[in-house]
Design a protein around this motif. Sequence first.
Motif, mmCIF file in Angstrom:
data_model
loop_
_atom_site.group_PDB
_atom_site.id
_atom_site.type_symbol
_atom_site.label_atom_id
_atom_site.label_comp_id
_atom_site.label_asym_id
_atom_site.label_seq_id
_atom_site.Cartn_x
_atom_site.Cartn_y
_atom_site.Cartn_z
ATOM 1 N N UNK A 90 46.942 39.445 -9.243
ATOM 2 C CA UNK A 90 48.241 40.108 -9.384
ATOM 3 C C UNK A 90 49.355 39.136 -9.015
ATOM 4 N N UNK A 91 50.481 39.316 -9.682
ATOM 5 C CA UNK A 91 51.660 38.482 -9.430
ATOM 6 C C UNK A 91 52.857 39.408 -9.353
ATOM 7 N N UNK A 92 53.572 39.342 -8.240
ATOM 8 C CA UNK A 92 54.771 40.170 -8.108
ATOM 9 C C UNK A 92 55.963 39.282 -7.776
ATOM 10 N N UNK A 93 57.078 39.590 -8.410
ATOM 11 C CA UNK A 93 58.306 38.842 -8.150
ATOM 12 C C UNK A 93 58.963 39.426 -6.913
ATOM 13 N N UNK A 98 61.039 33.597 -7.040
ATOM 14 C CA UNK A 98 60.066 33.686 -5.941
ATOM 15 C C UNK A 98 59.021 34.756 -6.265
ATOM 16 N N UNK A 99 57.750 34.418 -5.999
ATOM 17 C CA UNK A 99 56.648 35.297 -6.351
ATOM 18 C C UNK A 99 55.601 35.315 -5.246
ATOM 19 N N UNK A 120 59.022 29.270 -8.443
ATOM 20 C CA UNK A 120 59.122 28.696 -9.783
ATOM 21 C C UNK A 120 60.348 27.799 -9.776
ATOM 22 N N UNK A 121 60.134 26.496 -9.951
ATOM 23 C CA UNK A 121 61.213 25.513 -9.856
ATOM 24 C C UNK A 121 61.975 25.341 -11.166
ATOM 25 N N UNK A 122 61.467 25.945 -12.255
ATOM 26 C CA UNK A 122 62.148 25.873 -13.541
ATOM 27 C C UNK A 122 61.369 25.071 -14.563
ATOM 28 N N UNK A 123 61.972 24.925 -15.746
ATOM 29 C CA UNK A 123 61.372 24.134 -16.818
ATOM 30 C C UNK A 123 62.333 23.024 -17.220
ATOM 31 N N UNK A 124 61.765 21.999 -17.835
ATOM 32 C CA UNK A 124 62.558 20.865 -18.293
ATOM 33 C C UNK A 124 61.794 20.161 -19.404
ATOM 34 N N UNK A 136 56.023 25.401 -6.667
ATOM 35 C CA UNK A 136 55.642 25.069 -5.296
ATOM 36 C C UNK A 136 54.961 26.301 -4.718
ATOM 37 N N UNK A 137 53.875 26.095 -3.989
ATOM 38 C CA UNK A 137 53.155 27.232 -3.416
ATOM 39 C C UNK A 137 52.722 26.919 -1.994
#
Length: 177
Positions: A90-93, A98-99, A120-124, A136-137
């Motif tokens: 499971x994944x919750x925001x 932040x998750x 989640x640091x984003x996409x590029x 990052x976790x």
Amino acid sequence: MTKAQWVVDASHSEVGFSVRHLMIAKVKGTFHAFDANIVADPADLTSAEISFNIDLSSVDTRNGDRDAHLKSADFFDVEKFPTLGFKATSISQTSEGEYTVTGDVSLHGVTRSESFEVTFEGTSRDPWGNTKAGFSATGAIKRSDYGLTYNAALETGGVMIGDEVKITLEIEALQQA
């Protein structure tokens, strides 16, 4: 963006850990060999499918004798249990970017549910046109929950090796075409 397959860019990623030693300091280490299977849409990470595997024989604490001991039957027993596995359930925001990711951790023949805090640091896009995503976790597990109980009592009280192992991941993932 829609769901896509992502793979870990190992040259830009790191899996680390730390554990208390002699009740007064922390020993840190990394694993050099790991991979993941990620199917995700960065616009909705709560529906992502994530599995992660670490080759425990790749442990590196910058001390060859200690690394050999960690690979032995006293700890990881890599001959019988070569990997640590994780599969998200499971994944919750929790807030923007932040998750909390909960899943099954399999280590030393034991599988338990554990949760990790993920940013989640984003996409590029890199200079070659590839889409990358950063994560990052952090989390912690109790090694005794997985049958990793090797230790020694100290004359001053306490034990040589702490039970809590803190885990950190810095992951750069590459979107597959």
